[in-house]
Motif scaffolding. Structure first.
Motif, PDB file in Angstrom:
ATOM      1  N   TYR A 700       0.820  -1.215   0.000  1.00 14.46           N
ATOM      2  CA  TYR A 700       0.000   0.000   0.000  1.00 14.46           C
ATOM      3  C   TYR A 700       0.854   1.264   0.000  1.00 14.46           C
ATOM      4  O   TYR A 700       0.655   2.169  -0.823  1.00 14.46           O
ATOM      5  CB  TYR A 700      -0.911  -0.008   1.229  1.00 14.46           C
ATOM      6  CG  TYR A 700      -1.671   1.289   1.428  1.00 14.46           C
ATOM      7  CD1 TYR A 700      -2.727   1.640   0.598  1.00 14.46           C
ATOM      8  CD2 TYR A 700      -1.335   2.157   2.467  1.00 14.46           C
ATOM      9  CE1 TYR A 700      -3.431   2.825   0.778  1.00 14.46           C
ATOM     10  CE2 TYR A 700      -2.024   3.344   2.663  1.00 14.46           C
ATOM     11  CZ  TYR A 700      -3.073   3.671   1.820  1.00 14.46           C
ATOM     12  OH  TYR A 700      -3.755   4.852   2.005  1.00 14.46           O
ATOM     13  N   MET A 701       1.839   1.337   0.902  1.00 20.52           N
ATOM     14  CA  MET A 701       2.631   2.558   1.031  1.00 20.52           C
ATOM     15  C   MET A 701       3.574   2.758  -0.155  1.00 20.52           C
ATOM     16  O   MET A 701       3.786   3.883  -0.611  1.00 20.52           O
ATOM     17  CB  MET A 701       3.402   2.542   2.352  1.00 20.52           C
ATOM     18  CG  MET A 701       2.494   2.653   3.574  1.00 20.52           C
ATOM     19  SD  MET A 701       3.398   2.561   5.145  1.00 20.52           S
ATOM     20  CE  MET A 701       4.409   4.029   5.026  1.00 20.52           C
ATOM     21  N   SER A 702       4.140   1.664  -0.673  1.00 22.64           N
ATOM     22  CA  SER A 702       5.025   1.793  -1.837  1.00 22.64           C
ATOM     23  C   SER A 702       4.239   2.224  -3.065  1.00 22.64           C
ATOM     24  O   SER A 702       4.695   3.071  -3.839  1.00 22.64           O
ATOM     25  CB  SER A 702       5.740   0.460  -2.100  1.00 22.64           C
ATOM     26  OG  SER A 702       6.547   0.097  -0.991  1.00 22.64           O
ATOM     27  N   GLY A 703       3.051   1.648  -3.238  1.00 21.20           N
ATOM     28  CA  GLY A 703       2.202   2.051  -4.361  1.00 21.20           C
ATOM     29  C   GLY A 703       1.758   3.498  -4.240  1.00 21.20           C
ATOM     30  O   GLY A 703       1.758   4.253  -5.227  1.00 21.20           O
ATOM     31  N   LEU A 704       1.373   3.899  -3.027  1.00 20.30           N
ATOM     32  CA  LEU A 704       0.961   5.280  -2.786  1.00 20.30           C
ATOM     33  C   LEU A 704       2.115   6.237  -3.070  1.00 20.30           C
ATOM     34  O   LEU A 704       1.927   7.301  -3.678  1.00 20.30           O
ATOM     35  CB  LEU A 704       0.487   5.428  -1.344  1.00 20.30           C
ATOM     36  CG  LEU A 704      -0.053   6.797  -0.920  1.00 20.30           C
ATOM     37  CD1 LEU A 704      -1.308   7.156  -1.716  1.00 20.30           C
ATOM     38  CD2 LEU A 704      -0.345   6.812   0.590  1.00 20.30           C
ATOM     39  N   ALA A 705       3.329   5.856  -2.638  1.00 23.43           N
ATOM     40  CA  ALA A 705       4.511   6.701  -2.855  1.00 23.43           C
ATOM     41  C   ALA A 705       4.781   6.884  -4.346  1.00 23.43           C
ATOM     42  O   ALA A 705       5.071   7.998  -4.801  1.00 23.43           O
ATOM     43  CB  ALA A 705       5.730   6.089  -2.162  1.00 23.43           C
ATOM     44  N   TYR A 706       4.693   5.805  -5.105  1.00 26.03           N
ATOM     45  CA  TYR A 706       4.974   5.880  -6.540  1.00 26.03           C
ATOM     46  C   TYR A 706       3.962   6.791  -7.239  1.00 26.03           C
ATOM     47  O   TYR A 706       4.335   7.676  -8.024  1.00 26.03           O
ATOM     48  CB  TYR A 706       4.937   4.476  -7.149  1.00 26.03           C
ATOM     49  CG  TYR A 706       5.434   4.424  -8.583  1.00 26.03           C
ATOM     50  CD1 TYR A 706       6.760   4.142  -8.865  1.00 26.03           C
ATOM     51  CD2 TYR A 706       4.559   4.676  -9.642  1.00 26.03           C
ATOM     52  CE1 TYR A 706       7.220   4.105 -10.183  1.00 26.03           C
ATOM     53  CE2 TYR A 706       5.008   4.643 -10.954  1.00 26.03           C
ATOM     54  CZ  TYR A 706       6.342   4.353 -11.222  1.00 26.03           C
ATOM     55  OH  TYR A 706       6.791   4.338 -12.520  1.00 26.03           O
ATOM     56  N   VAL A 707       2.680   6.577  -6.956  1.00 24.49           N
ATOM     57  CA  VAL A 707       1.629   7.360  -7.628  1.00 24.49           C
ATOM     58  C   VAL A 707       1.739   8.839  -7.273  1.00 24.49           C
ATOM     59  O   VAL A 707       1.676   9.720  -8.142  1.00 24.49           O
ATOM     60  CB  VAL A 707       0.232   6.812  -7.246  1.00 24.49           C
ATOM     61  CG1 VAL A 707      -0.871   7.731  -7.761  1.00 24.49           C
ATOM     62  CG2 VAL A 707       0.046   5.402  -7.795  1.00 24.49           C
TER      63      VAL A 707
END
Length: 717
Positions: A700-707
């Motif tokens: 969740y956090m890695s995906g949020l960071a990328y977006v």
């Protein structure tokens, strides 16, 4: 207050000298001054570990009572009774109910608030009925005096049957007397404070026989709490369940009856020993202050003003010592490089010292952050913040107690996640654990500092508002908003019927005990330097090796290619050396790894060099600075420029500055949201007893960071 001189220890209590090293448990109600007493007894001689088999912190310290006697002090979690309501409190019963434990204490010191003695004595009477050697540390006698509470210490000591030491632990008053008593071999209290009902005796006799117990009240505690006692075997748990069912044992009802009986006995004890002379209607200073600090409008404004002050101070106050440290590291590198040469010298200056500089330069900022947090806790203001935020937190699936982990997350997510154990409700606790890493921890400060210095002008508005400090505060606020809105999402996803309640006692306002503040600062800085520092320096050395060597004869070919280009373009000697270093870095092992992930991160504006830093940051976020320092120090004429200057000098393929505001803000946002901390993932696994939660956090956090980093880069480009 009528404070008698410390009564003489009875001869019967001096039957023998204590062994050379003794174990002493320190226990008391929350806000009874236990932490102040622990710091007075141990000073800086403290360490934090874990109790065996559980995730609760075990804070221990050592105190030299006499030249021949050394005491190990075990600081147990604060609790109101021996019937635990949280995971923190359960460790107390595990320790005190198992005499075979290596941590089982020789003596128990109970801290009690002299201004509220009735409430504090409930825990004391329970411990005394376990027939443990007990000393009552009658703390906060100065507060009791101000409130008109007068205590006859000699009479109280006779009634309780244990040594009673009047104290002001914050100022060290009474500590010497307590140390004298700690050296004595004390007897257990003979008369029980609570008479166990006769109808329970058959059940208790069976339990005593099964577990070889000699104490009726300990047997009763086994009946109440056997399911949470980790030292019992499965067959013992099954046997106890059968016995309790056969006896129709109603635990909750029995606990309520016991509590009423104990308070009845406590009232009798205090009838002659304690007198309150000041009228109840006298408004206390703390209450008057609370009308302002917890006001439904001004309270929040004051809290955010305090946060604003903290973030301004992190930049403004820390700049001078940071410059000194930065200059010192650069001077040391220059001195070494001027007098020595060779691969080992390069390893030392560009690997070890460059990495070490990336640690030490941020010590002033970390110290200032923890100084403010310690002061807020010492004064009693942090409890008010918890109270104020409860209404807001509940709307997002959290409660007031969630504020403590969230605020603690500003320091470090690991202890913050562990502090969520005080939240009794399962759903609230899981949501708090999940979103806490979104709060910007101290490990992110080095990243923010470097990037803000690169792309945000060092300007002041109205003479005191620093633009860089405003940006830093903005990042923290974004992290907080991300945490509470993520909690709102989880509130919808998670289903639980259990309702949560918020109960908290406000401590009175006090001036900070500066010794405690100092100890906190030293502890946290040491943890950052020695724990984070080891990782950063080790990775810096590894990176230097990866960036200085490559497979096969790539390095030699890179050098030859650079020399041909330099000759064609007519470069100077310095420019030629830099061109060689650039080609070699690209051909190194580090360059190969960076190149392999570059297509994935290119939409964010990053190149392969930043890619290397992102990968190493998954060990610990603060490694980013050491990585960048190491990568950009290779190939320079002299390794004496600061990290900021190195990054500002970096050019892209078109010869323009590489670190533009778009890239700088994109990187800040990526580090704000990304779960780049292996320690946090490990602690979440240990707290939740499942890999599902840390895996979900990572995705969740890695995906949020990328977006979010992609969106920011596109907006600023």
């Amino acid at each position: 207050m009528t404070v008698a001189t410390q009564p003489e220890i009875k001869p019967a209590e001096r039957t023998s000298a204590r062994p050379e090293e003794v174990k002493i448990a320190l226990i008391g109600n929350p806000n009874s001054g236990k932490t102040s007493l622990f710091n007075q007894l141990t000073g800086l001689n403290q360490k934090v570990g874990n109790f065996p088999g559980v995730t609760v912190d075990k804070k221990t310290g050592y105190s030299q009572l006499t030249p021949a006697i050394r005491a190990e002090i075990i600081d147990l979690p604060g609790t109101y009774s021996l019937y635990p309501k949280s995971l923190d409190e359960r460790v107390i019963t595990d320790l005190l109910y198992d005499p075979t434990s290596k941590h089982f204490p020789d003596l128990v010191i109970v801290t009690a608030d002299a201004s509220n003695l009735k409430r504090n004595l409930l825990l004391f009477t329970q411990l005394a009925d376990l027939q443990l050697p007990v000393v009552l540390a009658l703390n906060m006698v100065d507060v009791a005096e101000q409130e008109g509470v007068k205590i006859d210490v000699e009479l109280l000591q006779r009634e309780l049957g244990v040594p009673v030491i009047p104290m002001n632990a914050r100022k060290g008053v009474g500590v010497a007397a307590l140390k004298i008593v700690m050296t004595q071999q004390l007897n257990a209290v003979e008369r029980p404070f609570f008479t166990i009902p006769a109808d329970l005796q058959p059940l208790l006799q069976s339990i005593k026989s099964r577990f070889s117990l000699s104490n009726d009240y300990l047997a009763l505690q086994f009946a109440h709490q056997y399911k949470s006692l980790k030292f019992l075997k499965e067959e013992d748990l099954a046997w106890l369940g059968e016995q309790l069912e056969a006896a129709d044992f109603k635990s909750n009802a029995r606990q309520a009856d016991e509590t009423i009986a104990r308070y009845t006995r406590i009232n009798e004890l205090l009838l002659d020993a304690v007198r309150v002379e000041k009228a109840e209607k006298d408004e206390k200073f703390s209450n008057r202050l609370d009308q302002i600090l917890t006001h439904r409008v001004f309270g929040y404004l004051i809290f955010f003003a305090i946060l604003f002050l903290i973030f301004q101070a992190i930049f403004a106050w820390a700049s001078y010592p940071m410059d000194l440290i930065d200059g010192g590291i650069a001077a040391l590198n220059s001195l070494i490089q001027e007098n020595f040469s060779g691969p080992l010298v390069n390893l030392l200056t560009e690997g070890v010292i460059a990495g070490l500089g990336g640690v030490l330069v941020f010590v002033p900022q970390i110290a200032i952050l923890f100084a403010f947090i310690a002061i807020l806790e010492e004064t009693g203001y942090m409890a008010r913040v918890t109270f104020m935020m409860d209404k807001i937190m509940r709307k997002f699936g959290l409660n007031g107690k969630s504020v403590v982990p969230l605020i603690s997350g500003v320091a470090c997510a690991v202890p913050a996640v562990m502090s969520a154990r005080t939240i009794e409700n399962w759903k609230d606790r899981m949501i708090t654990i999940f979103v806490t890493p979104l709060m910007s921890c101290s490990a992110r400060i080095p990243v923010y500092t470097v990037l803000i210095a690169l792309v945000v002008p060092d300007k002041y508005y109205l003479g005191f508002l620093n633009l860089q400090g405003l940006v830093l505060m903005g990042l923290y606020l974004i992290g907080f908003l991300a945490a509470i809105f993520s909690a709102l999402l989880l509130k919808v996803i998670l289903k639980a019927r259990e309702r949560s309640y918020f109960i908290m006692e406000f401590p009175t306002y006090k001036m900070p005990r500066w010794k405690n503040v100092g100890i906190t600062i030293v502890e946290k800085v040491k943890a950052f330097v020695f724990e984070a520092g080891k990782v950063i320096v080790a990775i810096s050395v590894i990176l230097w090796v990866l960036a200085s060597y490559g497979p096969g004869d790539n390095f030699e070919q890179a050098e030859q290619r650079a020399l041909r280009e330099a000759k064609t373009e007519g470069l100077t000697e310095v420019q030629t050396e830099n061109r060689i270093a650039s080609h070699q870095l690209e051909s190194s092992y580090a360059g190969i790894v960076g190149r392999s992930i570059e297509p994935v991160i290119r939409p964010l504006g990053y190149d392969w060099k930043i890619g290397i830093a992102l990968l190493t940051s998954f060990a610990a976020r603060e490694v980013f600075v050491g990585t960048i320092s190491t990568i950009y120090s290779i190939g320079e004429e002299e390794n004496v420029t600061t990290i900021k200057e190195k990054l500002m000098a970096e050019k892209d393929a078109n010869g323009d500055p590489f670190f533009t505001p778009a890239r700088g803000f994109s990187l800040m946002i990526f580090y704000l949201f990304a779960m780049q901390c292996a320690s946090t993932l490990a602690i979440v696994r240990r707290e939740t007893k499942s890999w599902m939660w840390p895996a979900a956090q990572l995705v969740y956090m890695s995906g949020l960071a990328y977006v979010m980093a992609f969106i920011v880069f596109q907006l600023f480009s």
